[in-house]
Design an enzyme around this catalytic site. Sequence first.
Site, PDB file in Angstrom:
ATOM      1  N   LYS A 189       0.824  -0.616   0.323  1.00  0.00           N
ATOM      2  CA  LYS A 189       0.034  -0.143   0.250  1.00  0.00           C
ATOM      3  C   LYS A 189       1.227   1.025   0.103  1.00  0.00           C
ATOM      4  CE  LYS A 189      -1.811   3.075   1.822  1.00  0.00           C
ATOM      5  NZ  LYS A 189      -1.944   4.516   1.611  1.00  0.00           N
ATOM      6  N   GLU A 264       9.344   1.995  10.695  1.00  0.00           N
ATOM      7  CA  GLU A 264      10.910   2.880  10.893  1.00  0.00           C
ATOM      8  C   GLU A 264       9.474   3.711  10.501  1.00  0.00           C
ATOM      9  OE1 GLU A 264      13.198   2.821   7.518  1.00  0.00           O
ATOM     10  OE2 GLU A 264      12.776   4.980   7.688  1.00  0.00           O
ATOM     11  N   CYS A 298      13.462  10.334   7.422  1.00  0.00           N
ATOM     12  CA  CYS A 298      13.288  10.235   8.588  1.00  0.00           C
ATOM     13  C   CYS A 298      14.369  10.654   8.905  1.00  0.00           C
ATOM     14  CB  CYS A 298      12.206   9.015   8.600  1.00  0.00           C
ATOM     15  SG  CYS A 298      13.813   7.499   7.328  1.00  0.00           S
ATOM     16  N   GLU A 398       9.107  16.667  13.823  1.00  0.00           N
ATOM     17  CA  GLU A 398      10.079  16.231  12.612  1.00  0.00           C
ATOM     18  C   GLU A 398       8.571  17.133  11.834  1.00  0.00           C
ATOM     19  OE1 GLU A 398       9.163  12.457  11.390  1.00  0.00           O
ATOM     20  OE2 GLU A 398      11.161  12.367  10.630  1.00  0.00           O
TER      21      GLU A 398
HETATM   22  P1  ADP Z   1       3.320  11.188   6.148  1.00  0.00           P
HETATM   23  O1  ADP Z   1       2.492  12.087   7.567  1.00  0.00           O
HETATM   24  O2  ADP Z   1       4.012  11.586   6.335  1.00  0.00           O
HETATM   25  O3  ADP Z   1       2.256  11.092   5.287  1.00  0.00           O
HETATM   26  P2  ADP Z   1       1.954   8.831   7.496  1.00  0.00           P
HETATM   27  O4  ADP Z   1       2.631   7.767   8.481  1.00  0.00           O
HETATM   28  O5  ADP Z   1       0.981   9.124   7.746  1.00  0.00           O
HETATM   29  O6  ADP Z   1       3.083   9.286   7.348  1.00  0.00           O
HETATM   30  O7  ADP Z   1       1.920   7.966   6.341  1.00  0.00           O
HETATM   31  C1  ADP Z   1       2.723   6.991   5.992  1.00  0.00           C
HETATM   32  C2  ADP Z   1       2.258   5.409   4.975  1.00  0.00           C
HETATM   33  O8  ADP Z   1       1.219   4.928   6.069  1.00  0.00           O
HETATM   34  C3  ADP Z   1       1.080   6.098   3.851  1.00  0.00           C
HETATM   35  O9  ADP Z   1       1.113   4.843   2.901  1.00  0.00           O
HETATM   36  C4  ADP Z   1      -0.500   6.061   4.126  1.00  0.00           C
HETATM   37  O10 ADP Z   1      -1.345   6.395   3.686  1.00  0.00           O
HETATM   38  C5  ADP Z   1      -0.528   5.474   5.471  1.00  0.00           C
HETATM   39  N1  ADP Z   1      -1.366   5.017   6.031  1.00  0.00           N
HETATM   40  C6  ADP Z   1      -1.814   6.679   6.881  1.00  0.00           C
HETATM   41  N2  ADP Z   1      -2.362   6.694   8.433  1.00  0.00           N
HETATM   42  C7  ADP Z   1      -2.702   5.175   7.969  1.00  0.00           C
HETATM   43  C8  ADP Z   1      -3.685   4.035   9.013  1.00  0.00           C
HETATM   44  N3  ADP Z   1      -4.337   4.471   9.540  1.00  0.00           N
HETATM   45  N4  ADP Z   1      -3.375   2.658   8.677  1.00  0.00           N
HETATM   46  C9  ADP Z   1      -2.601   2.432   8.542  1.00  0.00           C
HETATM   47  N5  ADP Z   1      -1.766   2.706   7.172  1.00  0.00           N
HETATM   48  C10 ADP Z   1      -1.505   4.462   7.357  1.00  0.00           C
END
Ligand code: ADP
Length: 495
Positions: A189, A264, A298, A398
């Site tokens: 994903k 990570e 990161c 961050e």
């Molecule tokens: P950023 O804030 O840098 O976008 P995220 O942690 O929100 O980092 O996103 C990293 C990945 O996690 C993306 O693929 C995002 O779509 C996914 N993501 C965000 N929220 C969720 C969630 N609740 N459960 C699973 N995956 C998620």
Amino acid sequence: MTAATDITYPALLTSGELGHYIDGTWQAPSKGGRIDTHNPATGKVLTTLGRGTDEDVDAAVASARQAFEGPWSRFTHVERQAVLNRMHDLVDEHWDELALLESLDMGVPVSRTEGMKAGILKTILFFATQTANCTGQTIPNSIPGNTTTLLLKAPVGVVGGIIPWNGPLTSQWWILGGVLATGCTCVMKPAEDASLTVLRTAELLIEAGLPRGVVNVVTGLGPEAGAALAGHPDVDRIAFTGSTETGREIIRASASNMKRLQLELGGKSPDIVFADADLDKAVPGASMGVFGNTGQVCFAGTRVFVERSIQDEFVERMVAFGRSLRVGDPLDPDVQLGPLVSQKQLDRVMNYVDIGTREGAELVHGGKRLSGEIAGGYFVEPTIFNNVSNDMTIAREEIFGPVISVIPFDTADEALSLANDTSYGLGGAVWSRDVSTVTKMMHGIKSGAVWVNCYGVIDPAVGFGGYKQSGYGWKGGTTHVEGFLYQKSVYLNAD
Ligand code: ADP
């Protein structure tokens, strides 16, 4: 500047609306939902992606499960190695297309893509060498009689790979490498802002001889497709890279069926420059430790601790370095810094610049969005704050943008204590020519990586991980591969 009209767009972008890539074929999103993805250099829509739902994730997981139990389970380690080797050649052959897609999708400057290529190719080759390491061993025991004890290894099953937008072409390989080396299968994903190279890689893997369904991709939003994958009862392991907040959601979602996790997460890494450092190396090294990838890394060394006796000279030289950097169209080969990935990210970075100024940090360079002919894109100047204190918001949270906080220190003990005063622990660096200073820092910095007189170097055979709230589970090396395997002890009584 390269005009958009000069580019030959890769077929992925000209073939119409994109769907999910499940069971080796393109599949329309179940409920027809779509999301736009933008070119961050122009702010214009690049293409539309499927907005994955529970149903799409169910279909992808079912495909991965079937593939896990199908012909893929009978691939020997040399056959898996052959797929990885063929993939190495295909990535090499298709590099220009992959690099252009990544550049259009998330803004990486083409001037950086040769380095990315070398990193990805060696990562694939490293995992190709690991396929034979998934075997077990015979262990001598102290059991009376005639019992042989064995440790067997077996792939954990279906892996959910959830990755961010700051470099999916590279970061996907930490998951794909583990999956293919061990005989697992996966559903990827990618982030909604940058999914294209992950989709294209899945297509190429079929060309490399991977059976259908071993690698599937569902695109869409984190709280929808991502959450569905993280909570799916038939997923055995999640490999996640992203924010610490989302990492907590993943932990919660994984509890129902006790998924194995590798996380990570965020960082606020210290980069410590001592007065005896070679400033010709430390200034560009510490600067690019943050400005590289426009700060969207990161392990960026965003807190630059500088020994007070050289602070003025160091900051002056860092500002001159920042000024010398060319920010602009990522397709221009002379550009070193591309845009931020999205309007959301630009707003976030500008908000932190405001907070830094309000809390009393001294803005000595940058801090503004770029205007002129690139005003439609999400460009921000490389930004340097001086005389930051470690308790200011910009030193604690961050930012994920090209923003450096310079923090002065007087003694090595003070530097170490400030460096470790953070909830994160991903990276860290020391610049010094003194072996005892370096040794003290190398042992004292609480993070999964410490760089000495360099920054951000990563080798797939060595790896990478986190202390504290930067996550857990090691990426790289043999430990990485172990994470994709179950261990089973066998007591074979021959009496
Ligand atoms: P950023 O804030 O840098 O976008 P995220 O942690 O929100 O980092 O996103 C990293 C990945 O996690 C993306 O693929 C995002 O779509 C996914 N993501 C965000 N929220 C969720 C969630 N609740 N459960 C699973 N995956 C998620």
